[in-house]
Write an enzyme that holds these catalytic residues in place. Structure first.
Site, PDB file in Angstrom:
ATOM      1  N   ASP A  22     -22.647 -59.586  95.993  1.00 25.79           N
ATOM      2  CA  ASP A  22     -22.154 -59.294  97.340  1.00 25.79           C
ATOM      3  C   ASP A  22     -20.626 -59.273  97.342  1.00 25.79           C
ATOM      4  OD1 ASP A  22     -21.596 -59.171 100.077  1.00 25.79           O
ATOM      5  OD2 ASP A  22     -23.268 -60.477 100.614  1.00 25.79           O
ATOM      6  N   SER A  64     -25.603 -61.232 107.796  1.00 30.47           N
ATOM      7  CA  SER A  64     -24.165 -60.982 107.807  1.00 30.47           C
ATOM      8  C   SER A  64     -23.530 -61.689 109.000  1.00 30.47           C
ATOM      9  CB  SER A  64     -23.892 -59.487 107.781  1.00 30.47           C
ATOM     10  OG  SER A  64     -22.556 -59.226 107.438  1.00 30.47           O
ATOM     11  N   HIS A 106     -24.593 -56.752  99.460  1.00 31.04           N
ATOM     12  CA  HIS A 106     -24.717 -56.906 100.905  1.00 31.04           C
ATOM     13  C   HIS A 106     -25.634 -55.799 101.414  1.00 31.04           C
ATOM     14  CE1 HIS A 106     -23.002 -59.276 104.168  1.00 31.04           C
ATOM     15  NE2 HIS A 106     -22.980 -58.188 104.923  1.00 31.04           N
TER      16      HIS A 106
END
Length: 319
Positions: free
Chosen positions: A273, A183, A302
């Site tokens: 995601d 991320s 995610h």
């Protein structure tokens, strides 16, 4: 399988929709020159742990605007010549990984450094100085001032300074350094490999901070990207400065740094995601010209990508 983004064949050709500032390369060349003129004055303080394989240290160094940056640094207890190094970057609002989680790389005979992002959940300093809102997601911090005062500009340079410090250690082989994270950490892995072309391996997982206009177009300016919605609603409610805002964000849009990468790259991406949409990740990946591969997880968002940690570990074993 439902689609939250464009079909895979279109993702593989997607080049992004956010504008790239005309002086983007000059901006980052000046930034790197500023960073290289700084004496990082690194310090290492021994930290006692029960590990039988690692010597652990609190590393601090000076980066841009005088901020002192903190990282955990581990070295194998048994050193045989210069060793490879792995640089690790954490996700949004977090901090450096635990000592325990970093031992796996030391078990390979590596040095490992895990950096706290300035002003987030760890010990690195955010020295301030930004004009405008500082309330929400960090990429909007400094958006009302000159681009040199964008928070992410200094955060990005922190990654390069960490690499400079670690690669300068007597125990580290500067030709065998890899970077990884997920991320925000994935974004910083891309950034570090771009700003420090000597980085050999780069393993980002669903990287953040890319193609801001695409996020906004998809109505996904929430969560990690909520700063976009917050900023427009409060500071440009009729979007009269929309083009100006997205162009300024272009200075810290990592898709435009990707062509600088010379490392071998391994991406991990989930096609479901909704935090860092797949198209924003492909906008980065498709601009990388070095050797690269992407592991795609069609049913994952995610989140932890099943088995991918092992793939990254084996990839970094090439060091």
């Amino acid at each position: 399988m439902p689609l939250i983004d464009m079909p895979l064949e279109k993702l593989k050709a997607y080049q992004g929709v956010s504008p790239r500032p005309a002086d983007f390369d000059e901006f980052w060349d000046r930034a790197l020159a500023e960073m290289n003129a700084i004496d990082p004055a690194p310090t290492l303080q021994k930290v006692e742990t029960a590990s039988r394989i690692a010597d652990c240290y609190a590393l601090t160094f000076t980066s841009t605007k005088g901020a002192r940056i903190y990282a955990k640094l581990l070295l194998p207890k048994k050193l045989e010549g210069k060793v490879p190094a792995v640089l690790h970057f954490h996700g949004l609002s977090g901090s450096s990984d635990s000592w325990k989680s970093l031992y796996s790389y030391v078990s390979q005979g590596y040095c490992v450094a895990s950096m706290d992002c300035r002003g987030q959940g760890g010990y690195s300093q955010d020295v301030g100085g930004a004009l405008g809102t500082t309330y929400t997601t960090p990429f909007v911090r400094g958006l009302d001032g000159v681009p040199e005062n964008l928070y992410c500009r200094d955060l990005f340079l922190d990654t390069a300074m960490l690499a400079r410090v670690v690669m300068g250690l007597d125990q580290v082989d500067e030709a065998r350094v890899g970077v990884t994270g997920g991320s925000q950490g994935g974004a910083l892995s891309v950034v570090c490999a771009a700003l420090v072309p000597e980085i050999k391996l780069c393993a980002p997982i669903y990287p953040y901070l890319s193609d801001y206009r695409r996020v906004w177009n998809m109505d996904l300016d929430k969560g990690a990207y909520e700063g976009l919605r917050y900023y427009f609603r409060h500071f440009d409610p009729r979007h009269e400065r929309e083009d100006e805002i997205f162009e300024k964000l272009g200075y810290i849009d990592i898709q435009f740094l990707a062509p600088r990468i010379r490392a071998k790259v391994l991406f991990g991406t989930g096609l479901m995601d909704t935090t860092c949409p797949p198209s924003t990740q492909f906008a980065i990946y498709n601009k990388i010209t070095s050797e690269k591969d992407m592991k795609i997880y069609p049913d994952y968002g995610h989140e932890g990508l099943k088995g991918h940690d092992d793939i990254v570990f084996d990839f970094l074993a090439e060091l």
